[in-house]
Design an enzyme around this catalytic site. Structure first.
Site, PDB file in Angstrom:
ATOM      1  N   ARG A 119       0.805  -1.215   0.000  1.00 13.71           N
ATOM      2  CA  ARG A 119       0.000   0.000   0.000  1.00 13.71           C
ATOM      3  C   ARG A 119       0.836   1.262   0.000  1.00 13.71           C
ATOM      4  O   ARG A 119       0.300   2.365  -0.008  1.00 13.71           O
ATOM      5  CB  ARG A 119      -0.827  -0.012   1.267  1.00 13.71           C
ATOM      6  CG  ARG A 119      -2.272   0.264   1.054  1.00 13.71           C
ATOM      7  CD  ARG A 119      -2.955  -0.355   2.235  1.00 13.71           C
ATOM      8  NE  ARG A 119      -4.223   0.207   2.456  1.00 13.71           N
ATOM      9  CZ  ARG A 119      -5.293  -0.559   2.690  1.00 13.71           C
ATOM     10  NH1 ARG A 119      -5.203  -1.863   2.658  1.00 13.71           N
ATOM     11  NH2 ARG A 119      -6.426   0.008   2.944  1.00 13.71           N
ATOM     12  N   ARG A 170     -21.912  -1.193   3.960  1.00 14.34           N
ATOM     13  CA  ARG A 170     -21.235  -2.474   4.216  1.00 14.34           C
ATOM     14  C   ARG A 170     -21.492  -2.958   5.640  1.00 14.34           C
ATOM     15  O   ARG A 170     -21.467  -2.190   6.591  1.00 14.34           O
ATOM     16  CB  ARG A 170     -19.724  -2.339   4.018  1.00 14.34           C
ATOM     17  CG  ARG A 170     -18.995  -3.602   4.433  1.00 14.34           C
ATOM     18  CD  ARG A 170     -17.587  -3.664   3.944  1.00 14.34           C
ATOM     19  NE  ARG A 170     -16.756  -2.590   4.471  1.00 14.34           N
ATOM     20  CZ  ARG A 170     -15.499  -2.383   4.110  1.00 14.34           C
ATOM     21  NH1 ARG A 170     -14.948  -3.163   3.206  1.00 14.34           N
ATOM     22  NH2 ARG A 170     -14.806  -1.402   4.623  1.00 14.34           N
ATOM     23  N   ARG A 209     -17.974  -1.650  10.367  1.00 13.60           N
ATOM     24  CA  ARG A 209     -16.582  -1.423  10.775  1.00 13.60           C
ATOM     25  C   ARG A 209     -16.403  -0.016  11.338  1.00 13.60           C
ATOM     26  O   ARG A 209     -17.021   0.936  10.861  1.00 13.60           O
ATOM     27  CB  ARG A 209     -15.654  -1.628   9.570  1.00 13.60           C
ATOM     28  CG  ARG A 209     -15.234  -3.062   9.401  1.00 13.60           C
ATOM     29  CD  ARG A 209     -14.498  -3.348   8.135  1.00 13.60           C
ATOM     30  NE  ARG A 209     -13.485  -2.370   7.739  1.00 13.60           N
ATOM     31  CZ  ARG A 209     -12.710  -2.520   6.667  1.00 13.60           C
ATOM     32  NH1 ARG A 209     -12.809  -3.606   5.925  1.00 13.60           N
ATOM     33  NH2 ARG A 209     -11.832  -1.596   6.344  1.00 13.60           N
ATOM     34  N   ARG A 235      -9.789   8.106   4.366  1.00 13.27           N
ATOM     35  CA  ARG A 235      -9.131   6.927   3.771  1.00 13.27           C
ATOM     36  C   ARG A 235      -8.916   7.133   2.270  1.00 13.27           C
ATOM     37  O   ARG A 235      -7.906   6.690   1.714  1.00 13.27           O
ATOM     38  CB  ARG A 235      -9.978   5.672   4.016  1.00 13.27           C
ATOM     39  CG  ARG A 235      -9.877   5.181   5.457  1.00 13.27           C
ATOM     40  CD  ARG A 235     -11.006   4.247   5.819  1.00 13.27           C
ATOM     41  NE  ARG A 235     -10.997   2.993   5.100  1.00 13.27           N
ATOM     42  CZ  ARG A 235     -12.063   2.197   4.978  1.00 13.27           C
ATOM     43  NH1 ARG A 235     -13.217   2.532   5.536  1.00 13.27           N
ATOM     44  NH2 ARG A 235     -11.972   1.076   4.312  1.00 13.27           N
TER      45      ARG A 235
HETATM   46  P1  AP5 Z   1     -15.268  -4.901  -0.131  1.00 15.36           P
HETATM   47  O1  AP5 Z   1     -15.063  -6.098  -0.985  1.00 15.36           O
HETATM   48  O2  AP5 Z   1     -15.314  -5.061   1.352  1.00 15.36           O
HETATM   49  O3  AP5 Z   1     -14.223  -3.748  -0.543  1.00 15.36           O
HETATM   50  P2  AP5 Z   1     -12.666  -3.595  -0.257  1.00 15.36           P
HETATM   51  O4  AP5 Z   1     -12.073  -2.964  -1.459  1.00 15.36           O
HETATM   52  O5  AP5 Z   1     -12.094  -4.899   0.207  1.00 15.36           O
HETATM   53  O6  AP5 Z   1     -12.766  -2.544   0.928  1.00 15.36           O
HETATM   54  P3  AP5 Z   1     -11.947  -2.336   2.269  1.00 15.36           P
HETATM   55  O7  AP5 Z   1     -12.619  -1.200   2.990  1.00 15.36           O
HETATM   56  O8  AP5 Z   1     -11.837  -3.628   3.047  1.00 15.36           O
HETATM   57  O9  AP5 Z   1     -10.586  -1.891   1.770  1.00 15.36           O
HETATM   58  P4  AP5 Z   1      -9.578  -1.040   2.488  1.00 15.36           P
HETATM   59  O10 AP5 Z   1      -8.467  -1.191   1.551  1.00 15.36           O
HETATM   60  O11 AP5 Z   1      -9.925   0.333   2.825  1.00 15.36           O
HETATM   61  O12 AP5 Z   1      -9.513  -1.695   3.957  1.00 15.36           O
HETATM   62  P5  AP5 Z   1      -8.582  -2.820   4.591  1.00 15.36           P
HETATM   63  O13 AP5 Z   1      -9.455  -3.736   5.340  1.00 15.36           O
HETATM   64  O14 AP5 Z   1      -7.629  -3.363   3.591  1.00 15.36           O
HETATM   65  O15 AP5 Z   1     -16.627  -4.193  -0.640  1.00 15.36           O
HETATM   66  C1  AP5 Z   1     -17.098  -3.019  -0.011  1.00 15.36           C
HETATM   67  C2  AP5 Z   1     -18.655  -3.036   0.012  1.00 15.36           C
HETATM   68  O16 AP5 Z   1     -19.135  -2.971  -1.341  1.00 15.36           O
HETATM   69  C3  AP5 Z   1     -19.251  -4.316   0.604  1.00 15.36           C
HETATM   70  O17 AP5 Z   1     -20.398  -3.963   1.303  1.00 15.36           O
HETATM   71  C4  AP5 Z   1     -19.591  -5.174  -0.622  1.00 15.36           C
HETATM   72  O18 AP5 Z   1     -20.699  -6.035  -0.366  1.00 15.36           O
HETATM   73  C5  AP5 Z   1     -19.957  -4.110  -1.646  1.00 15.36           C
HETATM   74  N1  AP5 Z   1     -19.610  -4.490  -3.010  1.00 15.36           N
HETATM   75  C6  AP5 Z   1     -18.544  -5.207  -3.449  1.00 15.36           C
HETATM   76  N2  AP5 Z   1     -18.561  -5.326  -4.785  1.00 15.36           N
HETATM   77  C7  AP5 Z   1     -19.671  -4.657  -5.205  1.00 15.36           C
HETATM   78  C8  AP5 Z   1     -20.247  -4.404  -6.490  1.00 15.36           C
HETATM   79  N3  AP5 Z   1     -19.682  -4.873  -7.605  1.00 15.36           N
HETATM   80  N4  AP5 Z   1     -21.385  -3.662  -6.553  1.00 15.36           N
HETATM   81  C9  AP5 Z   1     -21.969  -3.179  -5.424  1.00 15.36           C
HETATM   82  N5  AP5 Z   1     -21.477  -3.393  -4.182  1.00 15.36           N
HETATM   83  C10 AP5 Z   1     -20.336  -4.115  -4.080  1.00 15.36           C
HETATM   84  O19 AP5 Z   1      -7.688  -1.945   5.593  1.00 15.36           O
HETATM   85  C11 AP5 Z   1      -8.237  -1.384   6.766  1.00 15.36           C
HETATM   86  C12 AP5 Z   1      -7.150  -0.617   7.509  1.00 15.36           C
HETATM   87  O20 AP5 Z   1      -6.075  -1.509   7.891  1.00 15.36           O
HETATM   88  C13 AP5 Z   1      -6.445   0.488   6.715  1.00 15.36           C
HETATM   89  O21 AP5 Z   1      -7.171   1.708   6.724  1.00 15.36           O
HETATM   90  C14 AP5 Z   1      -5.126   0.608   7.490  1.00 15.36           C
HETATM   91  O22 AP5 Z   1      -5.287   1.270   8.714  1.00 15.36           O
HETATM   92  C15 AP5 Z   1      -4.809  -0.846   7.795  1.00 15.36           C
HETATM   93  N6  AP5 Z   1      -4.016  -1.483   6.720  1.00 15.36           N
HETATM   94  C16 AP5 Z   1      -4.423  -2.518   5.933  1.00 15.36           C
HETATM   95  N7  AP5 Z   1      -3.450  -2.834   5.054  1.00 15.36           N
HETATM   96  C17 AP5 Z   1      -2.418  -1.993   5.306  1.00 15.36           C
HETATM   97  C18 AP5 Z   1      -1.135  -1.822   4.715  1.00 15.36           C
HETATM   98  N8  AP5 Z   1      -0.724  -2.591   3.700  1.00 15.36           N
HETATM   99  N9  AP5 Z   1      -0.347  -0.825   5.184  1.00 15.36           N
HETATM  100  C19 AP5 Z   1      -0.730  -0.056   6.225  1.00 15.36           C
HETATM  101  N10 AP5 Z   1      -1.939  -0.164   6.821  1.00 15.36           N
HETATM  102  C20 AP5 Z   1      -2.765  -1.128   6.372  1.00 15.36           C
END
Ligand code: AP5
Length: 232
Positions: A98, A137, A170, A181
């Protein structure tokens, strides 16, 4: 020089895109179909927070605020995860790398494991769609599977289809945190996509539409030689 993706190699895929674009949804579909693990940094971190491990305690304030967790913590966590046995047959990375520094750490980890990157896939939708998806979500607090109150509701209200556990909103899906974000994504993670594009290892996918259609676009992107898949 970039090593080109060979179909016979185990699949090693990076999923990129703004928060809420559907990386987890698509990652799970593909991982289930291919029988390989989906390695989601967000899910691993949320598990650590729930269990109160040292990593979880260090990460939780960053996550709640929509900030990135420091690179070193994430790189160590992922180097450890990639060394586990199930990663030997290939894996899908959701949420890693990221930052540009994390790209460099991943390069080292893949080199050490002898696992070349197949492709990085960038999912693209407009910010308004991201806000709509995240605002609706609900996630299983046990297995992490995401639902949407309108687009993908569970069969039983507020319960996960898979394990019957409660669905929760969440902490970082509040409107002001979603916008923050998105800012962090533009600043820190868009340059990651640029890195992979410059290496000719990036496929961009239009992520608007039904999940099943987007899954098909993802499959097309995995056909070597097709590096730009757009909705018809
Ligand atoms: P979903 O599939 O959950 O989307 P996503 O892209 O996985 O979203 P995230 O919020 O999980 O991504 P993120 O990157 O912000 O968070 P992460 O958990 O990695 O879909 C979203 C919604 O849309 C759902 O309700 C789904 O049903 C719906 N949907 C899906 N497809 C659809 C479609 N085609 N049409 C309509 N609806 C649809 O990270 C969280 C936190 O962890 C970060 O903020 C950070 O603090 C930390 N973190 C994680 N990774 C790192 C890293 N590498 N470095 C530093 N910090 C990190």
């Amino acid at each position: 020089m970039t090593r080109r993706f060979q179909p016979k190699d185990p699949l090693v895929l990076v999923l990129l895109g703004p928060p809420g674009v559907g990386k987890g949804t698509q990652g799970r579909l593909l991982a289930d179909a291919e029988g390989i693990p989906l390695l989601s940094t967000g899910d691993i971190l949320r598990g650590a927070v729930r269990e109160g491990t040292p990593l979880g305690r260090q990460a939780q304030d960053y996550m709640r605020a929509g900030e990135l967790v420091p690179d070193q913590l994430i790189d160590d966590m992922m180097a450890d995860r990639l060394s586990q046995g199930d990663a030997a047959r290939g894996f899908i990375l959701d949420g890693y790398p990221r930052t540009v520094a994390q790209v460099q750490a991943l390069d080292v980890a893949l080199e050490t494991a002898g696992r070349p990157l197949s492709l990085a896939v960038l999912f693209e939708v407009a910010d308004e769609e991201v806000v709509r998806r995240l605002a609706g979500r609900r996630s299983c607090q046990s297995c992490g599977r995401a639902y949407h109150v309108e687009f993908d509701p569970p069969r039983a209200r507020d319960r996960c289809d898979r394990d019957g556990e409660p669905l929760v909103r969440r902490d970082d899906d509040r409107p002001e945190t979603i916008l923050h974000r998105l800012d962090v994504y533009r600043r820190e993670t868009e340059p990651v996509a640029t890195c992979f594009r410059e290496r000719d290892q990036l496929a961009a996918i239009d992520a608007l539409g039904e999940p099943a259609d987007i899954h098909e676009r993802l499959r097309e992107a995995l056909t070597p030689g097709r590096l730009d898949v757009r909705a018809a």
